[in-house]
Write an enzyme that holds these catalytic residues in place. Structure first.
Site, PDB file in Angstrom:
ATOM      1  N   LYS A  85       0.836  -1.210   0.000  1.00 26.77           N
ATOM      2  CA  LYS A  85       0.000   0.000   0.000  1.00 26.77           C
ATOM      3  C   LYS A  85       0.871   1.260   0.000  1.00 26.77           C
ATOM      4  O   LYS A  85       0.638   2.180  -0.776  1.00 26.77           O
ATOM      5  CB  LYS A  85      -0.929   0.023   1.232  1.00 26.77           C
TER       6      LYS A  85
ATOM      7  N   ARG B 159      -9.102   0.811   9.228  1.00 22.23           N
ATOM      8  CA  ARG B 159      -8.750  -0.579   9.497  1.00 22.23           C
ATOM      9  C   ARG B 159      -9.838  -1.300  10.287  1.00 22.23           C
ATOM     10  O   ARG B 159      -9.679  -2.491  10.589  1.00 22.23           O
ATOM     11  CB  ARG B 159      -7.461  -0.616  10.302  1.00 22.23           C
TER      12      ARG B 159
ATOM     13  N   ARG C 186      11.922  -6.138   4.229  1.00 18.78           N
ATOM     14  CA  ARG C 186      11.784  -4.782   3.699  1.00 18.78           C
ATOM     15  C   ARG C 186      12.538  -3.737   4.514  1.00 18.78           C
ATOM     16  O   ARG C 186      12.757  -3.884   5.705  1.00 18.78           O
ATOM     17  CB  ARG C 186      10.321  -4.395   3.506  1.00 18.78           C
TER      18      ARG C 186
ATOM     19  N   ARG D 193      14.827   0.255   9.073  1.00 21.32           N
ATOM     20  CA  ARG D 193      13.947  -0.919   9.160  1.00 21.32           C
ATOM     21  C   ARG D 193      12.955  -0.683  10.281  1.00 21.32           C
ATOM     22  O   ARG D 193      13.309  -0.144  11.331  1.00 21.32           O
ATOM     23  CB  ARG D 193      14.753  -2.198   9.403  1.00 21.32           C
TER      24      ARG D 193
ATOM     25  N   ARG E  82      -0.100  -9.142  13.367  1.00 23.92           N
ATOM     26  CA  ARG E  82      -0.657  -8.118  12.471  1.00 23.92           C
ATOM     27  C   ARG E  82      -1.592  -8.747  11.438  1.00 23.92           C
ATOM     28  O   ARG E  82      -2.629  -8.171  11.092  1.00 23.92           O
ATOM     29  CB  ARG E  82       0.481  -7.343  11.796  1.00 23.92           C
TER      30      ARG E  82
HETATM   31  P1  AMP Z   1       1.216   0.288   9.178  1.00 19.39           P
HETATM   32  O1  AMP Z   1       2.386   1.172   8.968  1.00 19.39           O
HETATM   33  O2  AMP Z   1       0.003   0.729   8.431  1.00 19.39           O
HETATM   34  O3  AMP Z   1       1.545  -1.165   8.938  1.00 19.39           O
HETATM   35  O4  AMP Z   1       0.839   0.403  10.730  1.00 19.39           O
HETATM   36  C1  AMP Z   1       1.736   0.017  11.744  1.00 19.39           C
HETATM   37  C2  AMP Z   1       0.993  -0.181  13.057  1.00 19.39           C
HETATM   38  O5  AMP Z   1       0.369   1.050  13.438  1.00 19.39           O
HETATM   39  C3  AMP Z   1      -0.144  -1.190  13.010  1.00 19.39           C
HETATM   40  O6  AMP Z   1       0.300  -2.517  13.244  1.00 19.39           O
HETATM   41  C4  AMP Z   1      -1.050  -0.684  14.127  1.00 19.39           C
HETATM   42  O7  AMP Z   1      -0.532  -1.026  15.401  1.00 19.39           O
HETATM   43  C5  AMP Z   1      -0.926   0.822  13.986  1.00 19.39           C
HETATM   44  N1  AMP Z   1      -1.925   1.380  13.041  1.00 19.39           N
HETATM   45  C6  AMP Z   1      -1.687   2.022  11.862  1.00 19.39           C
HETATM   46  N2  AMP Z   1      -2.823   2.426  11.288  1.00 19.39           N
HETATM   47  C7  AMP Z   1      -3.833   2.033  12.121  1.00 19.39           C
HETATM   48  C8  AMP Z   1      -5.253   2.145  12.070  1.00 19.39           C
HETATM   49  N3  AMP Z   1      -5.878   2.737  11.037  1.00 19.39           N
HETATM   50  N4  AMP Z   1      -5.956   1.610  13.103  1.00 19.39           N
HETATM   51  C9  AMP Z   1      -5.358   1.029  14.154  1.00 19.39           C
HETATM   52  N5  AMP Z   1      -4.024   0.869  14.249  1.00 19.39           N
HETATM   53  C10 AMP Z   1      -3.259   1.379  13.241  1.00 19.39           C
END
Ligand code: AMP
Length: 208
Positions: free
Chosen positions: A14, A89, A123, A154, A166
């Site tokens: 994404k 989410r 990554r 990282r 996750r």
């Molecule tokens: P991401 O960079 O999108 O993979 O997000 C990293 C972490 O941030 C996730 O594993 C969640 O702990 C938190 N996070 C990011 N976006 C959200 C969201 N929209 N709702 C809840 N937690 C989020």
């Protein structure tokens, strides 16, 4: 006004695709993950609260996320629309979003679970310009990052243990959003297990 939601499991690409579509769409990337990591780094109240969840691979509470988005959407660069990356989410987040802006399209990037771990665990990104690479699938070019000042970064949560949590959070809390947006006729699915350029082409075609 064009508000795009990039949807898909962690590691689907994404963020990579949002960056690649920034020029073509003229829209900024709004990544709640990036916003939370910045808050953690700055040790703000939100950051200290969010870190516990992020380290465990769990979702940060909806109220925290919705407040972040409300503030972000007041900024000047959001007035013509944005590309949401990693938001919404949960169904409550999607419901809150519909009160803030009209979602134009949901672009779902489909990647099977068995590909996610290898994609996330290798990554890294350039800490200077933010471009994302992968040890195996998208290596740093021999002449370095295009920005000229490569700094390897990282993510603390890109580990095998956290990825399992996750993915579980994705299937339990986020995947039901597919139906939420299908019912609204906004859902567009793209095969994300292919060459990065082909995926970008298909996403841009879906927008047009
Ligand atoms: P991401 O960079 O999108 O993979 O997000 C990293 C972490 O941030 C996730 O594993 C969640 O702990 C938190 N996070 C990011 N976006 C959200 C969201 N929209 N709702 C809840 N937690 C989020």
């Amino acid at each position: 006004m064009l508000n795009i939601v990039l949807f898909g499991p962690p590691g689907a690409g994404k963020g990579t695709q949002a960056q690649r579509m920034m020029d073509a769409t003229g829209l900024p990337q709004v990544s709640t993950g990036d916003m939370l990591r910045a808050a953690v780094k700055a040790q703000t109240e939100v950051g200290l609260e969010a870190k516990k969840y992020m380290d465990a691979g769990a979702l940060v509470p909806d109220e925290v996320i919705i407040d972040l988005i409300k503030d972000r959407m007041k900024e000047d660069d959001a007035k013509n629309g944005v590309m949401f990356d990693g938001f919404p989410r949960t169904v409550p987040q999607a419901e809150a979003l519909s009160e803030i802006v009209n979602v134009s399209i949901v672009l779902a990037i489909d990647v099977p679970d068995e590909r996610i771990v290898e994609r996330i665990c290798g990554r890294f990104s350039c800490g200077n310009c933010g471009v994302v690479f992968h040890d195996q699938f998208n290596p740093l070019p021999a002449n370095g990052c295009a920005c000229g000042s490569f700094m390897e970064k990282r993510r603390a949560d890109d580990t095998e243990e956290t990825v399992v949590a996750r993915l579980k959070a994705y299937h339990q809390q986020t995947a039901p959003l597919a139906e939420f947006y299908q019912k609204k006729g906004l859902f567009s699915l793209v095969d994300g297990d292919r060459d990065i350029d082909l995926i970008t082409t298909d996403l841009l075609a879906a927008i047009n």
